[in-house]
Design an enzyme around this catalytic site. Structure first.
Site, short mmCIF file in Angstrom:
data_model
loop_
_atom_site.label_atom_id
_atom_site.label_comp_id
_atom_site.label_asym_id
_atom_site.label_seq_id
_atom_site.Cartn_x
_atom_site.Cartn_y
_atom_site.Cartn_z
N SER A 136 -1.58 -2.84 -13.08
CA SER A 136 -1.73 -4.22 -12.64
C SER A 136 -3.09 -4.47 -12.01
O SER A 136 -3.46 -5.62 -11.79
CB SER A 136 -0.62 -4.63 -11.68
OG SER A 136 -0.15 -3.57 -10.93
N HIS A 173 0.47 -5.59 -19.76
CA HIS A 173 0.86 -5.83 -18.36
C HIS A 173 2.11 -6.70 -18.29
O HIS A 173 2.05 -7.89 -18.50
CB HIS A 173 -0.31 -6.47 -17.60
CG HIS A 173 -0.05 -6.62 -16.13
ND1 HIS A 173 -0.57 -7.63 -15.38
CD2 HIS A 173 0.69 -5.87 -15.28
CE1 HIS A 173 -0.16 -7.50 -14.12
NE2 HIS A 173 0.61 -6.44 -14.04
N ASN A 211 -2.97 -12.29 -11.27
CA ASN A 211 -3.28 -11.82 -9.92
C ASN A 211 -4.61 -12.35 -9.41
O ASN A 211 -4.84 -12.39 -8.21
CB ASN A 211 -3.27 -10.29 -9.87
CG ASN A 211 -1.85 -9.77 -9.72
OD1 ASN A 211 -0.97 -10.49 -9.24
ND2 ASN A 211 -1.61 -8.55 -10.16
P1 NAD Z 1 7.31 3.30 -9.43
O1 NAD Z 1 6.80 4.03 -8.25
O2 NAD Z 1 8.63 2.60 -9.33
O3 NAD Z 1 7.40 4.28 -10.69
C1 NAD Z 1 6.37 5.15 -11.06
C2 NAD Z 1 7.03 6.38 -11.68
O4 NAD Z 1 6.02 7.14 -12.31
C3 NAD Z 1 7.70 7.28 -10.65
O5 NAD Z 1 9.04 7.52 -11.06
C4 NAD Z 1 6.87 8.57 -10.68
O6 NAD Z 1 7.64 9.74 -10.48
C5 NAD Z 1 6.30 8.52 -12.07
N1 NAD Z 1 5.06 9.27 -12.28
C6 NAD Z 1 4.01 9.42 -11.43
N2 NAD Z 1 3.04 10.13 -12.03
C7 NAD Z 1 3.47 10.40 -13.29
C8 NAD Z 1 2.91 11.08 -14.41
N3 NAD Z 1 1.69 11.63 -14.34
N4 NAD Z 1 3.62 11.16 -15.54
C9 NAD Z 1 4.85 10.61 -15.62
N5 NAD Z 1 5.44 9.96 -14.59
C10 NAD Z 1 4.76 9.87 -13.45
O7 NAD Z 1 6.16 2.27 -9.84
P2 NAD Z 1 6.27 0.91 -10.67
O8 NAD Z 1 6.44 -0.21 -9.70
O9 NAD Z 1 7.23 1.06 -11.77
O10 NAD Z 1 4.78 0.80 -11.22
C11 NAD Z 1 4.33 1.55 -12.32
C12 NAD Z 1 3.06 0.93 -12.87
O11 NAD Z 1 3.31 -0.43 -13.22
C13 NAD Z 1 1.88 0.92 -11.92
O12 NAD Z 1 0.70 1.07 -12.67
C14 NAD Z 1 1.95 -0.50 -11.33
O13 NAD Z 1 0.70 -0.96 -10.88
C15 NAD Z 1 2.39 -1.29 -12.55
N6 NAD Z 1 3.06 -2.55 -12.27
C16 NAD Z 1 3.97 -2.66 -11.27
C17 NAD Z 1 4.60 -3.90 -11.04
C18 NAD Z 1 5.63 -4.06 -9.95
O14 NAD Z 1 5.94 -5.21 -9.57
N7 NAD Z 1 6.20 -2.99 -9.44
C19 NAD Z 1 4.28 -5.00 -11.85
C20 NAD Z 1 3.37 -4.84 -12.90
C21 NAD Z 1 2.76 -3.61 -13.09
#
Ligand code: NAD
Length: 513
Positions: free
Chosen positions: A127, A148, A198
């Site tokens: 993001s 995204h 954003n």
């Molecule tokens: P999260 O913390 O819920 O999940 C991330 C997962 O990735 C965890 O389960 C972790 O164990 C795993 N992980 C970490 N390193 C890893 C690797 N090298 N290989 C495989 N798995 C790995 O996070 P999230 O909220 O799901 O966010 C994930 C991505 O999505 C980020 O880049 C975030 O910026 C983006 N994002 C999040 C949102 C939101 O609202 N949460 C919205 C849009 C984009």
């Protein structure tokens, strides 16, 4: 790369957290075989178990056919290791949703390049990190693209398809088409800080934080004004929901990524809350208090008198708002057996009541308008965004400091008689809605100027990504008499008042002046 059809492609989702699980669900429901991987042992299996409950819930609510849940779930396969045993050589699309760290994402994609075939597309759900930067160091950076999604993935329609400097347009197009097949509304974006949503959304929070910093109004007043303009949540309650830690981090990252452009400067109000652990809902306290004994935030109670008898009432201005004011004034005066006059040639919009004036904000303070008009009894009111305004619409107003005590009372009385619920504000330039919306338009205009997105893309992104009641370019088209000039006027007045770079006008808007 030639045209790629990903409709049947096996998908690998990296990261089984909030976003990864949602992406796996959407892909599986669209018929793709999905492999789900997470570095934390057991995470992918746990995510699949949660998805099983989610799909059952959808069936119970009648949102998914009973015979569709089991096959969708069966298509999701948790994989325990990223090696030959995972069977990922034939994967057509990887969607990465791991931790938001450049080094981790780069390392992961480098590793994946050695495991997947040459036709496989690599997509990142980042993001805030530059897609160009994530691709740096890959053997084939042209096949990396941003995909995204918004949270919660199954519900939110928007997908920003983000192209880095080296992304092959055919790769972006393939993701665009696939997003459509998955029932989403994709929008192309260029890899720049905050992408579309954003970035353009920053002023929604920033203008309210600026008004709070100068003590122009309480959070519940600012929230009421923006909700009356059609926003689903006010900025204060929304920041409390997102979490001030998260919201502040996004603001900081956009600010830093823009070389500390003052346009994006974060707020001391928010930093103090973050430092104090007042993160919002999740910590029990932000702008508001949460929990069962928390007092409900209340708006100031005001009982307005009826407008005093006047000798002359004239509605000034042209356009839908002036027409609505005329209709309301006609109704208000009917009981007295007469109606308002109309001055369509006037340089301002609003109401003249004998010598006093109620003026639609043009960005200047009531004090400035009063001085420029050479009239003491002046009040300015905020822009009602919804036309015609619904009865009881909350609307900010401010009275010039030089106004008489009688006009202080009567300006509110007239706004109430016109059908609004007037909310007094300190004499801040552009009040609440006009300044916030002008800044949202300005930011969107800069995004278009820089080729980040098209006007249509910006409108779709803001309506679908953050549920705005209209897109910035739709607001611009509906600004009424003056169009771009009106928006520029508000920005120039803010710029003259605060003197800084924050309110500088986008050259894109200037060209339409
Ligand atoms: P999260 O913390 O819920 O999940 C991330 C997962 O990735 C965890 O389960 C972790 O164990 C795993 N992980 C970490 N390193 C890893 C690797 N090298 N290989 C495989 N798995 C790995 O996070 P999230 O909220 O799901 O966010 C994930 C991505 O999505 C980020 O880049 C975030 O910026 C983006 N994002 C999040 C949102 C939101 O609202 N949460 C919205 C849009 C984009």
């Amino acid at each position: 790369m030639t045209k790629t059809d990903l409709r049947q492609a096996p998908v690998l989702v990296m990261g089984a957290g909030i976003m990864g699980a949602g992406i796996a669900q959407v892909a599986a429901q669209a018929g793709h075989p999905v492999k789900l991987y997470d570095t934390r042992e057991g995470a992918a299996t746990e995510a699949k178990a949660r998805l099983s409950a989610t799909l059952d819930g959808l069936v119970a609510k009648g949102k998914l056919a009973a015979d569709a849940a089991a096959p969708a779930l069966a298509r999701i396969e948790p994989v325990g290791a990223l090696d030959a045993s995972a069977g990922i050589a034939g994967i057509g699309l990887v969607v990465e949703a791991i931790v938001e760290r450049l080094d981790a994402k780069r390392a992961l994609f480098k590793q994946l390049e050695g495991l997947v075939g040459p036709a496989c597309i690599l997509a990142t759900n980042t993001s805030s990190i530059s897609v160009t930067a994530i691709a740096n160091g890959l053997a084939r950076p042209e096949r990396l693209v941003g995909m995204h999604f918004f949270n919660p993935v199954p519900l939110m329609k928007l997908v920003e398809v983000v192209s880095g400097l080296q992304t092959d347009p055919a790769v972006a197009e393939a993701i665009f088409e696939l997003s459509r097949v998955w029932g989403k509304t994709p929008v192309h974006a260029k890899s720049t800080p905050g992408f579309i949503v954003n970035r353009i959304a920053r002023p929604y929070y920033a203008e309210t934080l600026a008004l709070l910093l100068e003590q122009a109004a309480e959070p519940q007043v600012l929230d009421a004004c923006l909700k009356a303009a059609g926003f689903r949540m006010g900025p204060c309650e929304l920041m409390d929901l997102i979490g001030h830690d998260t919201n502040f981090a996004v603001t900081m990252s956009v600010y830093e990524a823009n070389f500390f452009d003052k346009r994006f400067v974060p707020s001391l109000v928010q930093r103090e809350m973050v430092d104090g652990g007042l993160f919002g809902r999740k910590s029990g306290r932000g702008f508001y208090r949460y929990g069962k004994d928390a007092p409900a935030p209340a708006l100031p109670v005001a009982v307005h008198e009826a407008p005093a008898t006047a000798h002359e009432v004239t509605v000034h201005g042209e356009g839908a708002l002036a027409d609505a004011l005329e209709a309301a004034a006609t109704k208000a005066l009917a009981a007295q057996g007469w109606g308002p006059a109309r001055d369509r040639e006037s340089a301002w919009t609003g109401l003249r009541v004998d010598g006093a004036r109620l003026v639609l904000t043009d960005g200047r303070t009531a004090q400035q308008v009063s001085r420029a008009m050479g009239v003491a009894d002046v009040a300015v009111f905020d822009r009602p965004l919804v036309q015609p305004p619904l009865p009881g619409t909350a609307l900010a107003y401010a009275v010039a400091p030089q106004a008489s005590p009688a006009w202080r009372v009567q300006s509110a009385a007239w706004l109430a008689a016109l059908g609004f619920a007037p909310l007094p504000l300190a004499d801040a330039p552009g009040l609440v809605v006009a300044r916030t919306v002008a800044m949202l338009i300005n930011e969107a205009a800069d995004a278009v100027l820089q080729g980040v997105c098209t006007p249509e893309g910006a409108d779709a992104a803001m309506k679908l990504g953050v549920n705005y009641p209209a897109g910035p370019f739709e607001w611009l088209a509906g600004w009424g008499a003056g169009g771009a000039r009106g928006v520029i006027g508000v920005l120039e007045a803010l710029d003259a008042h605060y003197r800084g770079e924050r309110y500088r006008v986008s050259p894109w808007l200037r060209r339409r002046d």
